[in-house]
Design a protein around this motif. Structure first.
Motif, short mmCIF file in Angstrom:
data_model
loop_
_atom_site.label_atom_id
_atom_site.label_comp_id
_atom_site.label_asym_id
_atom_site.label_seq_id
_atom_site.Cartn_x
_atom_site.Cartn_y
_atom_site.Cartn_z
N ALA A 2 0.83 -1.22 0.00
CA ALA A 2 0.00 0.00 0.00
C ALA A 2 0.86 1.26 0.00
O ALA A 2 0.57 2.23 -0.71
CB ALA A 2 -0.93 -0.01 1.20
N SER A 3 1.91 1.24 0.78
CA SER A 3 2.80 2.39 0.86
C SER A 3 3.51 2.63 -0.47
O SER A 3 3.60 3.77 -0.95
CB SER A 3 3.83 2.19 1.98
N GLU A 4 4.00 1.57 -1.08
CA GLU A 4 4.70 1.69 -2.36
C GLU A 4 3.76 2.14 -3.47
O GLU A 4 4.20 2.75 -4.46
CB GLU A 4 5.36 0.36 -2.73
N ALA A 5 2.46 1.85 -3.31
CA ALA A 5 1.48 2.27 -4.30
C ALA A 5 1.07 3.73 -4.13
O ALA A 5 0.32 4.26 -4.96
CB ALA A 5 0.25 1.37 -4.23
N GLY A 6 1.55 4.37 -3.07
CA GLY A 6 1.30 5.79 -2.88
C GLY A 6 0.29 6.17 -1.83
O GLY A 6 -0.06 7.35 -1.69
N ALA A 7 -0.18 5.19 -1.08
CA ALA A 7 -1.19 5.49 -0.05
C ALA A 7 -0.53 5.95 1.24
O ALA A 7 0.64 5.66 1.52
CB ALA A 7 -2.04 4.25 0.22
N ILE A 8 -1.31 6.67 2.03
CA ILE A 8 -0.95 6.95 3.41
C ILE A 8 -1.37 5.72 4.21
O ILE A 8 -2.53 5.31 4.15
CB ILE A 8 -1.70 8.19 3.94
N VAL A 9 -0.45 5.10 4.93
CA VAL A 9 -0.76 3.85 5.63
C VAL A 9 -0.75 4.06 7.14
O VAL A 9 0.24 4.54 7.70
CB VAL A 9 0.22 2.72 5.24
N LEU A 10 -1.84 3.72 7.77
CA LEU A 10 -1.96 3.76 9.22
C LEU A 10 -2.01 2.33 9.74
O LEU A 10 -2.46 1.43 9.04
CB LEU A 10 -3.24 4.49 9.64
N ASP A 11 -1.58 2.13 10.96
CA ASP A 11 -1.63 0.80 11.57
C ASP A 11 -2.68 0.77 12.67
O ASP A 11 -2.68 1.62 13.57
CB ASP A 11 -0.27 0.42 12.16
N GLU A 12 -3.59 -0.20 12.58
CA GLU A 12 -4.55 -0.47 13.64
C GLU A 12 -4.37 -1.93 14.07
O GLU A 12 -4.82 -2.85 13.40
CB GLU A 12 -5.99 -0.24 13.15
N PRO A 13 -3.68 -2.14 15.20
CA PRO A 13 -3.35 -3.51 15.61
C PRO A 13 -4.53 -4.34 16.08
O PRO A 13 -4.46 -5.57 16.07
CB PRO A 13 -2.34 -3.30 16.76
N GLN A 14 -5.62 -3.69 16.48
CA GLN A 14 -6.79 -4.45 16.92
C GLN A 14 -7.67 -4.75 15.72
O GLN A 14 -8.13 -3.87 15.02
CB GLN A 14 -7.58 -3.65 17.96
N LYS A 15 -7.93 -6.04 15.48
CA LYS A 15 -8.71 -6.43 14.32
C LYS A 15 -10.15 -5.92 14.42
O LYS A 15 -10.72 -5.83 15.51
CB LYS A 15 -8.73 -7.96 14.19
N GLY A 16 -10.72 -5.62 13.26
CA GLY A 16 -12.10 -5.18 13.21
C GLY A 16 -12.30 -4.18 12.09
O GLY A 16 -11.59 -3.16 12.04
N TYR A 17 -13.24 -4.46 11.19
CA TYR A 17 -13.49 -3.56 10.06
C TYR A 17 -13.83 -2.16 10.55
O TYR A 17 -13.28 -1.17 10.08
CB TYR A 17 -14.64 -4.13 9.22
#
Length: 238
Positions: free
Chosen positions: A57-72
């Motif tokens: 995602a990062s290499e494709a140009g997106a801003i990437v955030l991390d959410e370690p707790q699963k859940g849509y």
């Protein structure tokens, strides 16, 4: 609408795209590449993936955030927190899945209808569009039918789908005070929009087989969990 007028139309809007992603290394790059150039920010929320989703995602140009707790819903809330802290708020937020089952290039249709029709929210309806054979399982089709039928009976809501591909005005999205952290996210948004009197409609969208196995419809646990949460959310906001 000519190409020039379309460019002028979208250039006046701040449009951000929010994509929750869990183990979608094979699909998320394709999703990002297909998003129209008028999108200001493409925010991918890496939802505790154990593959290369973040890197792709990062290499494709997106801003990437991390959410370690699963859940849509948890991932969507994380993305909204980021957008809320921007110096210039978005006018419109578009939600997309990361599995490449939607057609991101159809985004302009949702936004044109939203703005031209003076709507607050537009749902991309797979039920009204063309679905590739095998793109939706029987539990998905039946679950959507049942949920939208119950919404009509309980809330007089005119929906045909709980599809994740949707566009909503940022100020109205904040008014909904979204809370759900997993499978109930989409239906919570639709129920609250109806109850708060938001102006909404649907646009037919095309749908194809996703890349990889669905974390919801592809497992018994996912099907049961999603079905239970949708029914529980309906009862909660009755």
């Amino acid at each position: 609408m000519t190409v020039e007028s379309e460019q002028d139309f979208f250039s006046e809007l701040q449009i951000d795209v929010l994509i929750p992603a869990f183990n979608e290394e094979n699909a998320v790059g394709k999703v990002i590449a297909a998003i129209p150039s008028f999108a200001r920010n493409i925010v991918v929320v890496n939802n505790n993936s154990n593959d290369n989703t973040r890197k792709v995602a990062s290499e494709a140009g997106a801003i990437v955030l991390d959410e370690p707790q699963k859940g849509y819903g948890k991932a969507c809330l994380k993305g909204m927190e980021y957008l809320n802290d921007l110096e210039t708020a978005p006018d419109i937020v578009v939600f997309l899945d990361a599995d490449y089952s939607d057609y991101p290039e159809e985004m302009h249709q949702l936004i044109q209808v939203l703005v031209a029709g003076n709507y607050d929210m537009v749902i991309g309806s797979r039920a009204r569009g063309n679905k590739e054979k095998g793109s939706m399982t029987f539990p998905q089709v039946f679950g959507n039918w049942l949920a939208t039928w119950l919404m009509r009976r309980m809330f007089s809501a005119e929906f045909t789908d709980l599809g994740p591909f949707r566009a909503i005005r940022w100020n109205e999205l904040k008014q909904l005070e979204m809370q759900d952290q997993d499978y109930g996210w989409t239906i919570e948004m639709q129920i609250k929009a109806v109850k708060l009197g938001l102006r909404y409609t649907e646009v037919p969208v095309n749908y194809r087989q996703r890349i990889g196995v669905s974390k919801v419809s592809g497992t018994i646990h996912g099907v049961v969990g999603a079905g239970y949460k949708i029914l529980w959310t309906l009862w909660k906001y009755r």
